[in-house]
Design a protein around this motif. Sequence first.
Motif, PDB file in Angstrom:
ATOM      1  N   SER A  45     -13.266  73.179  -4.670  1.00  0.00           N
ATOM      2  CA  SER A  45     -13.395  73.910  -3.407  1.00  0.00           C
ATOM      3  C   SER A  45     -13.978  73.049  -2.293  1.00  0.00           C
ATOM      4  CB  SER A  45     -14.279  75.145  -3.614  1.00  0.00           C
ATOM      5  OG  SER A  45     -15.584  74.755  -4.027  1.00  0.00           O
ATOM      6  N   VAL A  46     -14.314  71.784  -2.599  1.00  0.00           N
ATOM      7  CA  VAL A  46     -14.896  70.896  -1.594  1.00  0.00           C
ATOM      8  C   VAL A  46     -13.795  70.118  -0.873  1.00  0.00           C
ATOM      9  CG1 VAL A  46     -16.480  68.999  -1.150  1.00  0.00           C
ATOM     10  CG2 VAL A  46     -17.025  70.703  -2.913  1.00  0.00           C
ATOM     11  N   ALA A  47     -13.120  69.261  -1.608  1.00  0.00           N
ATOM     12  CA  ALA A  47     -12.048  68.454  -1.002  1.00  0.00           C
ATOM     13  C   ALA A  47     -10.704  69.173  -1.042  1.00  0.00           C
ATOM     14  CB  ALA A  47     -11.941  67.111  -1.721  1.00  0.00           C
ATOM     15  N   GLY A  48     -10.503  70.003  -2.068  1.00  0.00           N
ATOM     16  CA  GLY A  48      -9.214  70.660  -2.225  1.00  0.00           C
ATOM     17  C   GLY A  48      -8.144  69.690  -2.697  1.00  0.00           C
ATOM     18  N   GLU A  51       1.801  62.128   5.913  1.00  0.00           N
ATOM     19  CA  GLU A  51       2.542  62.294   4.667  1.00  0.00           C
ATOM     20  C   GLU A  51       1.878  63.234   3.664  1.00  0.00           C
ATOM     21  OE1 GLU A  51       4.025  58.777   2.848  1.00  0.00           O
ATOM     22  OE2 GLU A  51       4.485  57.790   4.733  1.00  0.00           O
ATOM     23  N   SER A  52       1.014  64.119   4.102  1.00  0.00           N
ATOM     24  CA  SER A  52       0.366  65.045   3.164  1.00  0.00           C
ATOM     25  C   SER A  52       0.100  66.394   3.821  1.00  0.00           C
ATOM     26  CB  SER A  52      -0.938  64.464   2.636  1.00  0.00           C
ATOM     27  OG  SER A  52      -1.912  64.396   3.664  1.00  0.00           O
ATOM     28  N   ILE A  53       0.019  67.421   2.961  1.00  0.00           N
ATOM     29  CA  ILE A  53      -0.292  68.780   3.402  1.00  0.00           C
ATOM     30  C   ILE A  53      -1.258  69.386   2.381  1.00  0.00           C
ATOM     31  CG2 ILE A  53       0.651  71.116   3.644  1.00  0.00           C
ATOM     32  CD1 ILE A  53       3.148  69.956   4.785  1.00  0.00           C
ATOM     33  N   PRO A  54      -2.321  70.053   2.838  1.00  0.00           N
ATOM     34  CA  PRO A  54      -3.261  70.683   1.898  1.00  0.00           C
ATOM     35  C   PRO A  54      -2.617  71.867   1.186  1.00  0.00           C
ATOM     36  CG  PRO A  54      -3.795  71.274   4.157  1.00  0.00           C
ATOM     37  CD  PRO A  54      -2.745  70.212   4.245  1.00  0.00           C
ATOM     38  N   ILE A  55      -2.898  72.001  -0.102  1.00  0.00           N
ATOM     39  CA  ILE A  55      -2.297  73.089  -0.895  1.00  0.00           C
ATOM     40  C   ILE A  55      -3.349  73.915  -1.634  1.00  0.00           C
ATOM     41  CG2 ILE A  55      -0.022  72.045  -1.205  1.00  0.00           C
ATOM     42  CD1 ILE A  55      -1.040  71.056  -3.958  1.00  0.00           C
ATOM     43  N   VAL A 113      -3.003  81.570   3.909  1.00  0.00           N
ATOM     44  CA  VAL A 113      -2.535  80.177   3.897  1.00  0.00           C
ATOM     45  C   VAL A 113      -2.767  79.528   5.257  1.00  0.00           C
ATOM     46  CG1 VAL A 113      -0.463  78.722   3.817  1.00  0.00           C
ATOM     47  CG2 VAL A 113      -0.844  80.455   2.055  1.00  0.00           C
ATOM     48  N   LYS A 114      -2.393  80.244   6.292  1.00  0.00           N
ATOM     49  CA  LYS A 114      -2.550  79.707   7.653  1.00  0.00           C
ATOM     50  C   LYS A 114      -4.021  79.438   7.968  1.00  0.00           C
ATOM     51  CE  LYS A 114      -0.831  80.488  12.347  1.00  0.00           C
ATOM     52  NZ  LYS A 114      -0.037  81.384  13.217  1.00  0.00           N
ATOM     53  N   SER A 148      -8.176  75.225   8.750  1.00  0.00           N
ATOM     54  CA  SER A 148      -9.514  74.682   8.483  1.00  0.00           C
ATOM     55  C   SER A 148      -9.444  73.219   8.035  1.00  0.00           C
ATOM     56  CB  SER A 148     -10.221  75.516   7.410  1.00  0.00           C
ATOM     57  OG  SER A 148      -9.691  75.273   6.123  1.00  0.00           O
ATOM     58  N   LYS A 149      -8.262  72.794   7.592  1.00  0.00           N
ATOM     59  CA  LYS A 149      -8.058  71.417   7.147  1.00  0.00           C
ATOM     60  C   LYS A 149      -7.380  70.559   8.226  1.00  0.00           C
ATOM     61  CE  LYS A 149      -9.660  72.059   2.961  1.00  0.00           C
ATOM     62  NZ  LYS A 149     -10.872  71.357   2.456  1.00  0.00           N
ATOM     63  N   GLY A 150      -7.278  71.084   9.444  1.00  0.00           N
ATOM     64  CA  GLY A 150      -6.733  70.301  10.545  1.00  0.00           C
ATOM     65  C   GLY A 150      -5.249  70.433  10.772  1.00  0.00           C
ATOM     66  N   VAL A 151      -4.596  71.334  10.057  1.00  0.00           N
ATOM     67  CA  VAL A 151      -3.163  71.547  10.246  1.00  0.00           C
ATOM     68  C   VAL A 151      -2.946  72.470  11.444  1.00  0.00           C
ATOM     69  CG1 VAL A 151      -1.039  72.484   9.231  1.00  0.00           C
ATOM     70  CG2 VAL A 151      -2.670  71.224   7.806  1.00  0.00           C
TER      71      VAL A 151
END
Length: 307
Positions: free
Chosen positions: A211-214, A242-246, A274-275, A280-283
Amino acid sequence: VAGKAALELVQNENVLNKTVGALGMLFPYAGITKKAVDMYIAEIEKSDMPIDAKMYAMMNAKKQLKQMKNQKQIAEIAMQNAKEGTSFTSDCGVSEEWLERFMDSAAYVSDENIQLIWGKILSNEFDNPGTTPPNMIRILSEMTPTYAKAFRQLCSMRFLIVSISENEEITGAYWKMAVPYSENIELMNELGISFQVINELETLGVIKFDSVAGYITTGIKDKKVLLCVNGKTMEITQHESESIPIGDVILTSAGETLKNITTIEEIEGYDEAVKKYMCSKGVLFSEEEHYQIVLTGNRFQVKKKEL
């Protein structure tokens, strides 16, 4: 002696109706008949054992009957869910030792929902011999209805990722499990996915939790990325290179095996969760809808909207 006589009876009965060959290695788990069980108990009742020994034998017989019913139900679920043409014979490739350990543990599973999981895992092993993770029997033995429900909810948290090049060509598309736990704890608790349950599922060995870095999915080279979540299309306008948080959860190999036999369901509010997590991760997401993903079963079509 009574047990041996009952087994001989059911073998003779099944030979006559030609079902032993079809049951293969699942005999006698799916082949015990009520007549054989009644004979087993009748032999005890008319035996010359002392009264206390007879009472103990009768109690043990009832216990064995319950276990046999559990094994029978799971074996039948396996046969019903197996692919057409699946072999259950001794030369199918399934280890006899593994099957014995599996069915010994299955004898204590009486919850119908959990039996369904056991039956489907057994079916999968006969369809693909030797592919069941070694720790699966232990995991299933410790799986409760509460954990099974929470795991099903986790597996239902998934979306379709579609990447589009500058000349509007689809360069990649795949489904990804994504659990936005850390930013949506209230929703997770409502779904029965508490922090304690998450930890228990991790201890079981079906998930990993951070739950910290994901966790992230990589290989997203195009700037245009579409997500289809609960049938809704979202367009990502900015994400890490080239990455997306999941989310905060990924599956282990045992978890992947369980996911493959798990029926998923749509979760209300999952798209907004999800949104919220991704933001919260900068997306960043587009406020306008330029595209629409249309799903038809496992197939999809991307349509560009007219502005």
